[in-house]
Write a protein that holds these residues in place. Structure first.
Motif, PDB file in Angstrom:
ATOM      1  N   UNK A 172       0.822  -1.199   0.000  1.00 49.18           N
ATOM      2  CA  UNK A 172       0.000   0.000   0.000  1.00 49.18           C
ATOM      3  C   UNK A 172       0.864   1.260   0.000  1.00 49.18           C
ATOM      4  N   UNK A 173       0.278   2.356  -0.468  1.00 49.57           N
ATOM      5  CA  UNK A 173       0.942   3.659  -0.476  1.00 49.57           C
ATOM      6  C   UNK A 173       0.152   4.612   0.425  1.00 49.57           C
ATOM      7  N   UNK A 174       0.765   5.748   0.700  1.00 43.06           N
ATOM      8  CA  UNK A 174       0.152   6.741   1.581  1.00 43.06           C
ATOM      9  C   UNK A 174       0.067   8.064   0.831  1.00 43.06           C
ATOM     10  N   UNK A 175      -1.114   8.659   0.816  1.00 42.84           N
ATOM     11  CA  UNK A 175      -1.336   9.971   0.220  1.00 42.84           C
ATOM     12  C   UNK A 175      -1.664  10.956   1.332  1.00 42.84           C
ATOM     13  N   UNK A 176      -0.812  11.978   1.465  1.00 42.30           N
ATOM     14  CA  UNK A 176      -1.033  13.003   2.490  1.00 42.30           C
ATOM     15  C   UNK A 176      -1.470  14.299   1.821  1.00 42.30           C
ATOM     16  N   UNK A 177      -2.559  14.867   2.309  1.00 42.82           N
ATOM     17  CA  UNK A 177      -3.125  16.098   1.751  1.00 42.82           C
ATOM     18  C   UNK A 177      -3.123  17.182   2.822  1.00 42.82           C
ATOM     19  N   UNK A 178      -2.564  18.343   2.511  1.00 44.80           N
ATOM     20  CA  UNK A 178      -2.592  19.494   3.419  1.00 44.80           C
ATOM     21  C   UNK A 178      -3.546  20.545   2.856  1.00 44.80           C
ATOM     22  N   UNK A 179      -4.311  21.156   3.753  1.00 49.75           N
ATOM     23  CA  UNK A 179      -5.295  22.168   3.354  1.00 49.75           C
ATOM     24  C   UNK A 179      -5.026  23.469   4.094  1.00 49.75           C
ATOM     25  N   UNK A 180      -5.436  24.572   3.483  1.00 49.38           N
ATOM     26  CA  UNK A 180      -5.317  25.860   4.162  1.00 49.38           C
ATOM     27  C   UNK A 180      -6.548  26.191   4.993  1.00 49.38           C
ATOM     28  N   UNK A 181      -7.401  25.196   5.132  1.00 54.50           N
ATOM     29  CA  UNK A 181      -8.581  25.309   5.984  1.00 54.50           C
ATOM     30  C   UNK A 181      -9.002  23.918   6.423  1.00 54.50           C
ATOM     31  N   UNK A 182     -10.259  23.763   6.788  1.00 56.14           N
ATOM     32  CA  UNK A 182     -10.753  22.454   7.218  1.00 56.14           C
ATOM     33  C   UNK A 182     -10.886  21.520   6.011  1.00 56.14           C
ATOM     34  N   UNK A 183     -10.350  20.323   6.081  1.00 57.98           N
ATOM     35  CA  UNK A 183     -10.477  19.390   4.948  1.00 57.98           C
ATOM     36  C   UNK A 183     -11.944  19.064   4.675  1.00 57.98           C
ATOM     37  N   UNK A 184     -12.339  19.039   3.412  1.00 51.86           N
ATOM     38  CA  UNK A 184     -13.734  18.717   3.086  1.00 51.86           C
ATOM     39  C   UNK A 184     -14.006  17.220   3.231  1.00 51.86           C
ATOM     40  N   UNK A 185     -15.268  16.871   3.318  1.00 57.28           N
ATOM     41  CA  UNK A 185     -15.652  15.472   3.248  1.00 57.28           C
ATOM     42  C   UNK A 185     -15.474  15.006   1.800  1.00 57.28           C
ATOM     43  N   UNK A 186     -15.093  13.759   1.610  1.00 57.89           N
ATOM     44  CA  UNK A 186     -14.853  13.303   0.241  1.00 57.89           C
ATOM     45  C   UNK A 186     -15.225  11.835   0.103  1.00 57.89           C
ATOM     46  N   UNK A 187     -15.548  11.475  -1.124  1.00 56.70           N
ATOM     47  CA  UNK A 187     -15.834  10.087  -1.474  1.00 56.70           C
ATOM     48  C   UNK A 187     -14.643   9.552  -2.245  1.00 56.70           C
ATOM     49  N   UNK A 188     -14.120   8.415  -1.778  1.00 58.10           N
ATOM     50  CA  UNK A 188     -12.911   7.868  -2.368  1.00 58.10           C
ATOM     51  C   UNK A 188     -13.221   6.672  -3.262  1.00 58.10           C
ATOM     52  N   UNK A 189     -12.423   6.455  -4.285  1.00 55.04           N
ATOM     53  CA  UNK A 189     -12.630   5.293  -5.162  1.00 55.04           C
ATOM     54  C   UNK A 189     -12.235   4.000  -4.454  1.00 55.04           C
ATOM     55  N   UNK A 190     -12.634   2.889  -5.024  1.00 54.05           N
ATOM     56  CA  UNK A 190     -12.278   1.575  -4.483  1.00 54.05           C
ATOM     57  C   UNK A 190     -10.766   1.434  -4.391  1.00 54.05           C
ATOM     58  N   UNK A 191     -10.309   0.928  -3.261  1.00 51.45           N
ATOM     59  CA  UNK A 191      -8.880   0.748  -3.058  1.00 51.45           C
ATOM     60  C   UNK A 191      -8.238   1.842  -2.236  1.00 51.45           C
ATOM     61  N   UNK A 192      -8.992   2.897  -1.906  1.00 55.50           N
ATOM     62  CA  UNK A 192      -8.465   4.007  -1.113  1.00 55.50           C
ATOM     63  C   UNK A 192      -9.306   4.186   0.144  1.00 55.50           C
TER      64      UNK A 192
END
Length: 326
Positions: A249-269
């Motif tokens: 597995x891999x790791x994806x890190x996301x930084x935001x300049x505010x509150x992270x939004x809710x999101x729907x992820x594809x299969x496998x994530x």
């Protein structure tokens, strides 16, 4: 089917077994029981290779290292190191190997480093010219010039470990066995030891067997990893193969300049961590390639930075041990 002995192998181990018989109850009349420390392990290491030899506590690493060093005799099996049987040809054997035990010293506490190296010269029968060349080379490579006249007991741990490595190499061994060589060292000292071992293998063709709990040593040095557990070989492959089969597995890190939004992820994530300004997503690159996942989240509002990484070597080895727990 047994693999034939090869003249290109520095170390060959076949069906190696070691049984310890212990007496229970603290009395010589007590019952005895057998502990199977090594259960028929087999492997070979070609000349000039750096091989990592790892496993959890109690896996059998120390027993195997002591047999290879000639300290212990196995219960059964075959071992050749430089073509010699370590416990049967001890004098000739120790003259052709170097051993560093991270928690034990082969130098003398009350002698200076230089005096200790001179004593080892006499023990190994190194002629004066070769000794002078080796001492100068090792002092330069391991930065020992300033401590040659200091007693071993006055050295810092990092200084002592560099001196121990010099002591193990003063007689030009073909094989170097390193048991926890960077234990307790600070970051600069670890980097110095790793760089020296690389140069030793590259420039002199020395075969190195490295056992350590510091997985960064393994990642930095080992061309190949032999994993032992419960007295058996659990894996023997390049580290990248172990990474792929154990924890791909891999790791994806996301930084935001505010509150992270809710999101729907594809299969496998899968979202694994959420903070006030960041998200961490774990994904299987076989199900959802990294570029596709980055494109999927790339338009999220407030996205400031994106990083893709692999699990650390510590995570991979921890998962591997857990998968092979008895």
């Amino acid at each position: 089917m047994q693999t034939p002995l090869s003249s290109n192998d520095a170390i060959t181990v076949r069906d190696l077994q070691k049984i310890y018989r212990i007496r229970e109850g603290g009395s010589w009349r007590g019952k005895t029981r057998d502990i199977l420390a090594l259960n028929g392990i087999s492997f070979s290491i070609p000349k000039g290779q750096i091989a990592g030899f790892i496993g959890p506590n109690g896996a059998g690493k120390s027993t195997a290292i002591k047999i290879l060093s000639g300290i212990l005799r196995p219960s059964s099996g075959e071992v050749r190191v430089n073509g010699l049987i370590p416990w049967a040809n001890r004098v000739e054997h120790v003259a052709r190997i170097g051993v560093v035990f991270g928690q034990r010293t082969q130098l003398w506490w009350d002698l200076s480093v230089g005096e200790g190296l001179a004593l080892l010269r006499d023990i190994y029968g190194v002629d004066s010219g070769r000794f002078a060349r080796n001492r100068a080379r090792l002092a330069d490579a391991l930065d020992l010039g300033g401590i040659m006249d200091q007693s071993v007991r006055q050295l810092s741990l990092g200084q002592r470990m560099r001196a121990e490595i010099a002591a193990s190499l003063i007689h030009d061994p073909d094989i170097l066995i390193l048991d926890e060589p960077t234990i307790g060292l600070d970051a600069p000292s670890k980097l110095a030891v790793r760089a020296f071992v690389h140069e030793l293998c590259r420039d002199r063709g020395t075969t190195v067997l490295l056992t350590t709990h510091d997985m960064h040593d393994i990642e930095a040095l080992a061309e190949r990893v032999i994993v032992i557990g419960h007295g058996r070989i659990l894996a023997d492959s390049p580290f990248e193969d172990l990474r792929t089969t154990t924890l791909s597995e891999r790791i994806l890190e996301l930084d935001f300049n505010g509150t992270p939004p809710e999101l729907t992820l594809p299969t496998g994530a899968t979202e694994t961590t959420r903070t006030p300004h960041s998200l961490t997503i774990t994904f299987d690159p076989h199900q959802i390639p990294a570029p596709a996942l980055v494109a999927h989240v790339g338009q999220l509002p407030g996205l400031d930075d994106v990083r893709v990484s692999r699990p650390s070597i510590d995570e991979i080895i921890t998962r591997f041990y857990a998968d092979h727990a008895a």
